[in-house]
Design an enzyme around this catalytic site. Structure first.
Site, short mmCIF file in Angstrom:
data_model
loop_
_atom_site.label_atom_id
_atom_site.label_comp_id
_atom_site.label_asym_id
_atom_site.label_seq_id
_atom_site.Cartn_x
_atom_site.Cartn_y
_atom_site.Cartn_z
N ARG A 20 -14.29 -31.37 16.29
CA ARG A 20 -14.68 -31.37 14.88
C ARG A 20 -13.69 -32.22 14.10
O ARG A 20 -12.49 -31.93 14.10
CB ARG A 20 -14.69 -29.95 14.33
CG ARG A 20 -15.80 -29.08 14.92
CD ARG A 20 -16.01 -27.85 14.06
NE ARG A 20 -16.93 -26.90 14.69
CZ ARG A 20 -18.26 -26.98 14.59
NH1 ARG A 20 -18.82 -27.96 13.91
NH2 ARG A 20 -19.02 -26.07 15.18
N ASN A 37 -24.68 -32.25 10.70
CA ASN A 37 -24.58 -32.73 9.32
C ASN A 37 -23.29 -33.48 8.98
O ASN A 37 -23.33 -34.54 8.37
CB ASN A 37 -24.71 -31.54 8.36
CG ASN A 37 -26.16 -31.18 8.17
OD1 ASN A 37 -26.98 -32.04 7.86
ND2 ASN A 37 -26.51 -29.93 8.38
N GLY A 38 -22.14 -32.89 9.38
CA GLY A 38 -20.86 -33.53 9.07
C GLY A 38 -20.76 -34.86 9.79
O GLY A 38 -20.35 -35.88 9.21
N ASP A 57 -28.43 -25.22 14.79
CA ASP A 57 -28.76 -24.64 13.47
C ASP A 57 -30.07 -25.17 12.88
O ASP A 57 -30.61 -24.57 11.95
CB ASP A 57 -27.62 -24.90 12.47
CG ASP A 57 -26.28 -24.38 12.96
OD1 ASP A 57 -26.26 -23.49 13.82
OD2 ASP A 57 -25.24 -24.90 12.50
N ARG A 106 -31.55 4.01 19.02
CA ARG A 106 -30.46 3.53 18.17
C ARG A 106 -30.91 2.43 17.22
O ARG A 106 -31.89 1.72 17.50
CB ARG A 106 -29.36 2.93 19.05
CG ARG A 106 -28.40 3.95 19.56
CD ARG A 106 -27.41 3.28 20.50
NE ARG A 106 -26.36 4.22 20.87
CZ ARG A 106 -25.63 4.11 21.97
NH1 ARG A 106 -25.84 3.11 22.80
NH2 ARG A 106 -24.69 4.98 22.23
N ARG A 129 -25.12 0.01 16.51
CA ARG A 129 -24.34 -0.86 17.38
C ARG A 129 -24.57 -2.31 16.98
O ARG A 129 -25.66 -2.68 16.55
CB ARG A 129 -24.77 -0.70 18.84
CG ARG A 129 -24.46 0.66 19.42
CD ARG A 129 -22.97 0.77 19.77
NE ARG A 129 -22.71 1.95 20.57
CZ ARG A 129 -22.38 3.14 20.07
NH1 ARG A 129 -22.29 3.32 18.77
NH2 ARG A 129 -22.13 4.16 20.87
O1 F6P Z 1 -23.10 -25.64 13.99
C1 F6P Z 1 -23.26 -24.98 15.20
C2 F6P Z 1 -22.50 -23.69 15.19
O2 F6P Z 1 -22.67 -23.08 16.45
C3 F6P Z 1 -22.87 -22.72 14.07
O3 F6P Z 1 -24.06 -22.04 14.32
C4 F6P Z 1 -21.63 -21.86 14.02
O4 F6P Z 1 -21.46 -21.30 12.74
C5 F6P Z 1 -20.53 -22.83 14.33
O5 F6P Z 1 -21.12 -23.91 15.02
C6 F6P Z 1 -19.42 -22.27 15.17
O6 F6P Z 1 -18.42 -23.21 15.26
P1 F6P Z 1 -17.22 -23.21 16.28
O7 F6P Z 1 -17.74 -23.65 17.61
O8 F6P Z 1 -16.25 -24.18 15.72
O9 F6P Z 1 -16.72 -21.80 16.35
#
Ligand code: F6P
Length: 356
Positions: free
Chosen positions: A73, A111-112, A135, A170, A274
């Site tokens: 990232r 997106n990023g 997502d 449950r 749970r």
């Molecule tokens: O964007 C994909 C995703 O799996 C999201 O659903 C989740 O919020 C995020 O990445 C988790 O990120 P990381 O792998 O950095 O924990």
């Protein structure tokens, strides 16, 4: 022709399948093809960490999850800021591109990643973006690759919970990924017969959740399954300012929203609740057949766009057709679930509660 390729952001099941589609499309039509694979996303482009790959490197990876190039990232908002040694990252990426004399950069990510791809386009580089994310929140494409594979896994997780929830009478919460949007939870929830589905796009009312559980109880159904998006939010929290919400979450004793909802249900009903969190399993394993087809088509269409010299686009899937969508029209936009869409209305008609 010289092509650079990288995978950036969180991984998914279908990155390799997409790269294979691009490379097969190009190598099948171009004789003098050089493919430079950058390691760990934009990091590889910034620091010149790459390898010259051959088309055979992309064989046998259709069914293999993860990414043969690695990923990381690299937040878009930090791209214009120098690294810890003062390096200008954008200039560094451009230098790598020009040093290798690339014709195009193929960028796979969410997106990023897309925002940085658009930045590189604005800086004059030839780029093609391919929409990856479990997502499904990339604006301008009906579907992203990775989404269906993740739906399958989340659905299977809820299916497994169903049998144990029924045996024990449950209430169970399964927390589903999806970041700030509810696509994955909506599809996995409907596919697995969840009774209550909570999405970030529809802030929930705790009383409505309790009503839905009690209604099932009165109808002689001893168990209830909630599919809760990791980004689900209560009506009260949705009314807070960003700053107030951040403070509240930082001070919360619950690891995630699901645990808070579970505690509230126990408080109000006295029932045992749970929580199950499938987490990153949703991004792992092999791409499902739907994604394999999607990736092969998107990859092939990307190869065609490169051969046409038509750059600066995301290769999207719209109404069953691959399309070239200008990055400038989509970068920075988020595709969210419309709370008034037909799918939600249809789900409500059969009695699924959205907590609203
Ligand atoms: O964007 C994909 C995703 O799996 C999201 O659903 C989740 O919020 C995020 O990445 C988790 O990120 P990381 O792998 O950095 O924990």
């Amino acid at each position: 022709m010289k092509i650079g390729m990288l995978t950036s952001g969180g991984d998914c099941q279908a990155l390799n399948a997409t790269m294979r589609g691009v490379v097969k499309g190009l190598s099948n039509n171009i004789d003098d093809l050089e493919i430079y694979g950058f390691y760990d996303g934009y990091k590889g482009l910034i620091y010149g960490n790459y390898r010259l790959l051959e088309s055979k490197d992309f064989s046998g990876i259709l069914t293999v999850g993860g990414t043969i190039l690695g990923t990381s990232r690299q937040p878009f908002k930090l791209m214009r800021e120098p690294d810890e040694n003062g390096l200008d990252k954008v200039e560094a990426m451009k230098n790598t591109y020009y040093k290798l004399n690339l014709d195009c950069l193929v960028i796979l990510g969410g997106n990023g990643t897309q925002k940085t791809a658009n930045l590189l386009r604005e800086e004059g580089l030839n780029v093609i973006h391919l929409p990856k994310t479990i997502d499904n929140d990339i604006y301008g494409t009906d579907v992203t690759f990775g989404f269906q594979s993740a739906v399958n896994i989340a659905c299977e997780a809820i299916d497994c919970i169903h049998t144990t929830a029924a045996s024990h009478n449950r209430v169970f919460i399964v927390e589903v990924m999806g970041h700030k949007v509810g696509w994955l939870t909506l599809y996995a929830g409907v596919a697995s017969g969840a009774d209550i589905i909570l999405l970030p796009e529809i802030p929930y009312d705790m009383d409505k959740i309790i009503d839905a559980i009690e209604k099932r109880h009165k109808a002689g159904k001893g168990f209830t399954i909630l599919a809760v998006a990791e980004g689900a939010i209560s009506k009260e929290d949705a009314a807070l300012s960003k700053k107030e919400l951040k403070k509240k979450r930082a001070e919360s004793k619950y690891p995630s929203v699901s645990y808070e909802i579970a505690a509230r249900i126990t408080e109000k009903t006295g029932s045992e609740v749970r929580v199950a969190v499938p987490g990153h399993t949703q991004r792992g394993g092999s791409p499902c057949p739907y994604d394999r087809v999607l990736c092969t088509r998107l990859g092939s269409a990307a190869a065609r766009a490169i051969m046409d010299g038509d750059y600066g686009n995301m290769i999207a899937m719209i109404n069953g057709e691959t399309k070239r969508v200008p990055l400038e029209d989509v970068a920075g936009k988020l595709k969210t679930v419309d709370p008034n869409c037909k799918m939600i209305k249809e789900a409500k008609t059969i009695g699924i509660s959205f907590g609203d």
